[in-house]
Enzyme design. Structure first.
Site, PDB file in Angstrom:
ATOM      1  N   LYS B  79       0.848  -1.190   0.000  1.00 57.47           N
ATOM      2  CA  LYS B  79       0.000   0.000   0.000  1.00 57.47           C
ATOM      3  C   LYS B  79       0.887   1.244   0.000  1.00 57.47           C
ATOM      4  O   LYS B  79       1.898   1.287   0.723  1.00 57.47           O
ATOM      5  CB  LYS B  79      -0.920  -0.032   1.231  1.00 57.47           C
ATOM      6  N   SER B 159     -10.027   2.186   2.570  1.00 59.80           N
ATOM      7  CA  SER B 159      -9.060   2.852   1.735  1.00 59.80           C
ATOM      8  C   SER B 159      -8.078   1.902   1.037  1.00 59.80           C
ATOM      9  O   SER B 159      -7.450   2.291   0.064  1.00 59.80           O
ATOM     10  CB  SER B 159      -8.243   3.841   2.560  1.00 59.80           C
ATOM     11  N   SER B 183     -10.549   0.075   6.897  1.00 58.26           N
ATOM     12  CA  SER B 183      -9.861   0.138   5.602  1.00 58.26           C
ATOM     13  C   SER B 183      -9.160  -1.129   5.154  1.00 58.26           C
ATOM     14  O   SER B 183      -8.679  -1.196   4.022  1.00 58.26           O
ATOM     15  CB  SER B 183      -8.848   1.281   5.593  1.00 58.26           C
TER      16      SER B 183
END
Lengths: 98, 535
Positions: B79, B159, B183
């Site tokens: 990420k 997210s 998330s």
């Protein structure tokens, strides 16, 4: 919690505190959105919390102590590597003192 | 054979038995990315050369059978919120344009120390603020899943949408993600993947771009419970560079998976039966209850009275912490700078151009609730409510060992369909996940079925602090009963199409079938027959 309805001037004041420039148009839509969010969080007022201690740490773990010695440093070049403007190991900013 | 669709545990066994090479595995992922990333936009940066170099090193260690790490040669996506030394890290924000950290986050360093290979950086909502990965400065990320007989683009959740999309589509074997209000778990539920947010403090936050420091926690997204366990095992550590990281040994999570659930008490909180919850989510929940009953667990009705207060309290605490954390982006030390009349004007211009609409909204809310005269009314009140939420769980865990809930109130939704005119609509995605962050508990999302439109749905298992082993063990029982999700028919792959062989079968392979096949394949060290690259 206060029944707050924030006006456009308040939005601009907060934006300035947060150092974010907002246009009048942005301020207008932000006013509506922020008031929506603030009205929603007002529902917390219905929960009695007078006797409750605020939670500041979920773990409750004690912080680790370590010897007060220098463990890192001497990396000026690394630190300045990503600076938009720098000179002689200093960050460059617009003049602040006349 | 499509190596990129192997699970981590399958690939690990094949690498160790020398059936495959780390370089072949990494190449397979890189070709899958090349073919599919244009459509999915899951990777915002591909580090192909670094990946191949790392894979070659893994092959050397594997060949010499020396210093072979737990994740030796396993290609992962990272990420974009994890600082990676010398590799652009932006948290998908314009304000961090071109930022190349001169250091490595502790979590990613742990993964490289275990032999894992980085394929590149994954898309996410800007600064992890969002539930759809549409607020990314690099553009929206797309879910590899589509509704039955439809071509409408769906969001991969957020997210960590780049992580969930890439793992679900087989672009990588696993991915790092992060979870502040849901998330990891919500995107996992939207893409048929497994995601676990460990207990606050399990993973070091050092080198992770901060959103809300008292809530942020690292965790993995993977294609099986076992893979999630393997990744978490490597990611977690006590780290002196993060004062909130906890010095508590993590048990062998993979070993814990096989233990039976007999005698365990699973709590069903009545407050999660929210108004307007769809019948299929309710049915999914009942299915989970039935699976646990069959496994010999006792089902206990419990109450978590302050569930409904968690989301509004979160939307005070998280923006407050964010407004403080994001004060560092001022155009002086890194990232974007927009010149102004004077220094204040430079700050304001830089932050105005550098931050997207959702991030600005949260910074302003945070600034407001922390401003003079409002602190007690908002922030302190929210922190008190947070105490009550934690107390609810403490009380519940006197009676039960884990809690079972749905992960999300809906399956994945269409791109651009939520939050356009009302930000609150998007916030409600986290209604079932956010309590876990507020109380600092471990929470897992495991695929448990399909919506009427054929989209994956997830169940959430919440555990006691530091009981990730039990959470994963319970998740394994669901995975065994329901089956691992297949990789959907790869509509996203371009003409090179390395993944597709034939269209997905209507019938999903059951977990028992795929597990058995996996074990058999590994034991005989023979490529097993695969269905459309699933499992």
């Amino acid at each position: 919690m206060t029944k707050s309805q924030i006006d456009e001037a308040t939005v601009k004041r907060i934006a300035h505190l947060a150092r974010v420039k907002v246009s009048s148009q942005e301020a207008h839509s932000l006013q509506r959105e922020l008031n929506g969010i603030l009205a929603w969080v007002e529902e917390l007022n219905a929960i009695p919390t007078d006797e409750i201690v605020p939670l500041t740490s979920v773990g409750g773990a004690k912080l680790h102590m370590r010897a007060d010695v220098v463990t890192d440093g001497g990396k000026a070049a690394d630190i300045l590597k990503n600076a938009p403007k720098s000179e002689d190991h200093f960050f460059l900013v617009p003049k602040v003192i006349e | 054979m499509t190596l990129n669709s192997l699970t981590i545990s399958e690939a690990r066994d094949k690498l160790r038995s020398k059936e495959i090479k780390a370089t072949e595995l990494t190449e397979a992922c890189l070709s899958a990315i090349e073919a599919g990333n244009e459509a999915l936009n899951a990777f915002v940066l591909v580090t192909a050369d670094k990946a191949m170099d790392a894979a070659k090193e893994s092959d050397k260690r594997l060949a010499a059978n020396k210093n072979v790490g737990a994740l030796e040669g396993i290609p992962l996506g990272i990420k974009d919120l994890y600082c990676t030394k010398g590799v652009r890290t932006t948290a998908c924000s314009h304000i961090l344009d071109g930022f190349e950290p001169p250091y490595e986050s502790t979590v990613t360093q742990n993964l490289w120390d275990a032999g894992a290979v980085m394929l590149g950086k994954l898309n996410m909502d800007e600064f992890a603020m969002g539930s759809s990965t549409e607020t990314s400065h690099f553009g929206a990320c797309i879910n590899p899943w589509r509704a039955k007989d439809k071509t409408e683009k769906l969001v991969p959740g957020g997210s960590s949408g780049g992580s969930s999309s890439a793992v679900a589509a087989g672009l990588c074997l696993g991915a790092t993600a992060s979870d502040t209000g849901g998330s990891i778990r919500q995107p996992a539920a939207f893409t048929g993947t497994v995601g676990i947010k460990p207990t606050y403090g399990r993973c070091s936050r050092w080198g992770m771009v901060a959103f809300a420091s008292s809530l942020d926690q690292a965790g993995p997204i993977a294609r099986s419970i076992r893979d999630a366990a393997l990744l978490l095992q490597a990611m977690a550590s006590h780290d002196l560079k993060d004062s909130t990281s906890v010095d508590k040994p993590l048990p062998d999570l993979e070993k814990a998976l096989g233990q039976p659930l007999k005698g365990l008490r699973i709590g069903i909180p009545k407050e999660y039966r929210v108004e307007g919850m769809s019948a299929e989510i309710e049915a999914l929940w009942q299915k989970g209850i039935a699976i646990f009953k069959d496994a010999g667990a006792t089902i206990v009705d419990i109450s978590l009275p302050h569930t409904k207060a968690a989301l509004p309290a979160y939307y005070i605490v998280a923006p407050a912490e964010a407004s403080s954390n994001l004060a560092r982006y001022d155009g002086v030390r890194y990232g974007l700078r927009v010149n102004g009349r004077d220094i204040i004007d430079m700050y304001e211009e830089t932050r105005s151009e550098g931050f997207g609409a959702e991030v600005k909204r949260r910074i302003l809310i945070g600034t407001y609730v922390l401003s003079a005269g409002y602190y007690d009314a908002y922030y302190l009140k929210a922190q008190k409510v947070r105490s009550l939420i934690k107390r609810d769980f403490d009380d519940a865990f006197e009676k039960v060992d884990a809690v079972l809930t749905p992960t999300t109130p809906t399956p994945a939704f269409a791109l651009g369909s939520q939050g356009g005119s009302d930000p609150l609509e998007m916030y409600l995605n986290d209604i079932f996940t956010v309590t876990v962050n507020m109380a600092g508990l471990p929470g897992l999302s495991v695929p448990a079925g399909f919506s009427s439109e054929g989209l994956p749905l997830g169940l959430q298992i919440i555990g006691k602090p530091f009981d990730e082993a039990l959470v994963l063990r319970a998740g394994q029982v669901i995975e065994d009963a329901v089956g691992r999700m297949p990789i959907p028919a790869p509509w996203w792959a371009g003409s090179k199409a390395p993944i597709p062989k034939k269209p997905a079968p209507d019938k999903k392979p059951s977990a028992a079938e795929s597990e058995a096949a996996a074990k058999k394949g590994a034991a005989k060290s023979k490529p097993r027959k695969r269905q459309n690259g699933s499992t």
